[in-house]
Design a protein around this motif. Structure first.
Motif, PDB file in Angstrom:
ATOM      1  N   SER A 147      16.798  -7.613  50.933  1.00  0.00           N
ATOM      2  CA  SER A 147      17.881  -6.720  50.522  1.00  0.00           C
ATOM      3  C   SER A 147      17.429  -5.273  50.419  1.00  0.00           C
ATOM      4  O   SER A 147      18.254  -4.366  50.423  1.00  0.00           O
ATOM      5  CB  SER A 147      18.447  -7.169  49.175  1.00  0.00           C
ATOM      6  OG  SER A 147      17.447  -7.103  48.164  1.00  0.00           O
ATOM      7  N   CYS A 148      16.136  -5.061  50.343  1.00  0.00           N
ATOM      8  CA  CYS A 148      15.582  -3.726  50.171  1.00  0.00           C
ATOM      9  C   CYS A 148      14.468  -3.505  51.172  1.00  0.00           C
ATOM     10  O   CYS A 148      13.523  -4.294  51.240  1.00  0.00           O
ATOM     11  CB  CYS A 148      15.045  -3.571  48.758  1.00  0.00           C
ATOM     12  SG  CYS A 148      14.174  -2.031  48.432  1.00  0.00           S
TER      13      CYS A 148
ATOM     14  N   TYR B 114      19.114   0.005  50.839  1.00  0.00           N
ATOM     15  CA  TYR B 114      19.499  -1.240  50.183  1.00  0.00           C
ATOM     16  C   TYR B 114      20.574  -1.930  51.017  1.00  0.00           C
ATOM     17  O   TYR B 114      21.187  -1.307  51.888  1.00  0.00           O
ATOM     18  CB  TYR B 114      19.984  -0.952  48.769  1.00  0.00           C
ATOM     19  CG  TYR B 114      20.221  -2.166  47.931  1.00  0.00           C
ATOM     20  CD1 TYR B 114      21.471  -2.441  47.390  1.00  0.00           C
ATOM     21  CD2 TYR B 114      19.184  -3.064  47.692  1.00  0.00           C
ATOM     22  CE1 TYR B 114      21.693  -3.566  46.627  1.00  0.00           C
ATOM     23  CE2 TYR B 114      19.394  -4.199  46.927  1.00  0.00           C
ATOM     24  CZ  TYR B 114      20.645  -4.451  46.395  1.00  0.00           C
ATOM     25  OH  TYR B 114      20.855  -5.577  45.651  1.00  0.00           O
ATOM     26  N   ARG B 115      20.831  -3.185  50.731  1.00  0.00           N
ATOM     27  CA  ARG B 115      21.752  -3.983  51.534  1.00  0.00           C
ATOM     28  C   ARG B 115      23.175  -3.439  51.497  1.00  0.00           C
ATOM     29  O   ARG B 115      23.962  -3.748  52.399  1.00  0.00           O
ATOM     30  CB  ARG B 115      21.752  -5.439  51.080  1.00  0.00           C
ATOM     31  CG  ARG B 115      22.129  -5.651  49.641  1.00  0.00           C
ATOM     32  CD  ARG B 115      22.152  -7.124  49.293  1.00  0.00           C
ATOM     33  NE  ARG B 115      22.430  -7.362  47.882  1.00  0.00           N
ATOM     34  CZ  ARG B 115      22.731  -8.547  47.377  1.00  0.00           C
ATOM     35  NH1 ARG B 115      22.773  -9.602  48.164  1.00  0.00           N
ATOM     36  NH2 ARG B 115      22.968  -8.679  46.089  1.00  0.00           N
ATOM     37  N   ASP B 116      23.509  -2.629  50.485  1.00  0.00           N
ATOM     38  CA  ASP B 116      24.849  -2.034  50.429  1.00  0.00           C
ATOM     39  C   ASP B 116      24.943  -0.763  51.276  1.00  0.00           C
ATOM     40  O   ASP B 116      25.992  -0.122  51.314  1.00  0.00           O
ATOM     41  CB  ASP B 116      25.258  -1.749  48.982  1.00  0.00           C
ATOM     42  CG  ASP B 116      24.369  -0.717  48.302  1.00  0.00           C
ATOM     43  OD1 ASP B 116      24.603  -0.418  47.122  1.00  0.00           O
ATOM     44  OD2 ASP B 116      23.426  -0.206  48.949  1.00  0.00           O
TER      45      ASP B 116
ATOM     46  N   SER C 291      23.144   1.972  50.807  1.00  0.00           N
ATOM     47  CA  SER C 291      22.704   3.168  50.093  1.00  0.00           C
ATOM     48  C   SER C 291      21.276   3.525  50.493  1.00  0.00           C
ATOM     49  O   SER C 291      20.456   2.650  50.757  1.00  0.00           O
ATOM     50  CB  SER C 291      22.796   2.955  48.588  1.00  0.00           C
ATOM     51  OG  SER C 291      21.957   1.891  48.173  1.00  0.00           O
TER      52      SER C 291
ATOM     53  N   ALA D 208      20.502  -2.627  43.230  1.00  0.00           N
ATOM     54  CA  ALA D 208      20.071  -1.459  44.004  1.00  0.00           C
ATOM     55  C   ALA D 208      19.051  -0.611  43.241  1.00  0.00           C
ATOM     56  O   ALA D 208      18.148  -0.027  43.849  1.00  0.00           O
ATOM     57  CB  ALA D 208      21.284  -0.617  44.386  1.00  0.00           C
ATOM     58  N   ASN D 209      19.183  -0.555  41.924  1.00  0.00           N
ATOM     59  CA  ASN D 209      18.259   0.268  41.144  1.00  0.00           C
ATOM     60  C   ASN D 209      16.813  -0.210  41.232  1.00  0.00           C
ATOM     61  O   ASN D 209      15.886   0.554  40.957  1.00  0.00           O
ATOM     62  CB  ASN D 209      18.685   0.311  39.676  1.00  0.00           C
ATOM     63  CG  ASN D 209      19.906   1.185  39.458  1.00  0.00           C
ATOM     64  OD1 ASN D 209      20.260   1.981  40.322  1.00  0.00           O
ATOM     65  ND2 ASN D 209      20.541   1.046  38.313  1.00  0.00           N
TER      66      ASN D 209
ATOM     67  N   CYS E 287      15.534  -1.251  44.021  1.00  0.00           N
ATOM     68  CA  CYS E 287      15.086  -0.969  45.395  1.00  0.00           C
ATOM     69  C   CYS E 287      14.471   0.421  45.370  1.00  0.00           C
ATOM     70  O   CYS E 287      15.162   1.435  45.506  1.00  0.00           O
ATOM     71  CB  CYS E 287      16.256  -1.047  46.360  1.00  0.00           C
ATOM     72  SG  CYS E 287      15.797  -0.797  48.093  1.00  0.00           S
TER      73      CYS E 287
END
Length: 122
Positions: free
Chosen positions: A29-30, A49-51, A53, A100-101, A103
């Motif tokens: 994911s990262c 990150y996977r989103d 960002s 995410a934080n 990553c």
């Protein structure tokens, strides 16, 4: 996960390169790019990150772009306006995190690394 970088080489100042990092095995994911020069610690320069960002270090912001093609399981680093100070061995790294934080661009947080690809800017 196994990571294999490619795309490094020698380029004149002001030129461009695109690094690739092919991933195989389980997904991450990262993912991040790091660079290292002899005698110095590995420096985190970009992460995704996977989103979707992204985060960049101040030293590369505005010149380097990290991206990921999920269909090809490949991470990229588009490097523009290269400077002699960008000369280094470049590594990609991957890990799984649910948030995410977490990553980051801290090398100690990553357990999976590629073998590196050399970039030389003259």
């Amino acid at each position: 996960v196994q990571l294999v970088e490619s795309g490094g080489g020698s380029v004149q100042a002001g030129g461009s390169l695109r690094l690739s990092c092919a991933a195989s095995g389980t997904s991450s994911s990262c993912m991040a790019w790091f660079r290292q020069t002899p005698g110095n610690e590995r420096e985190g320069i970009a992460r995704i990150y996977r989103d979707g960002s992204t985060t960049y270090s101040d030293s590369v912001k505005g010149r380097l772009v990290i991206s990921k093609d999920n269909a090809k399981s490949t991470l990229y680093l588009q490097m523009n306006s290269l400077e002699p100070g960008d000369t280094a061995m470049y590594y990609c790294a991957a890990k799984w995190t649910w948030v995410a934080n977490s990553c980051s661009m801290r090398s100690a947080d990553f357990g999976v690394w590629g073998q590196g690809t050399q970039v030389t800017v003259s």
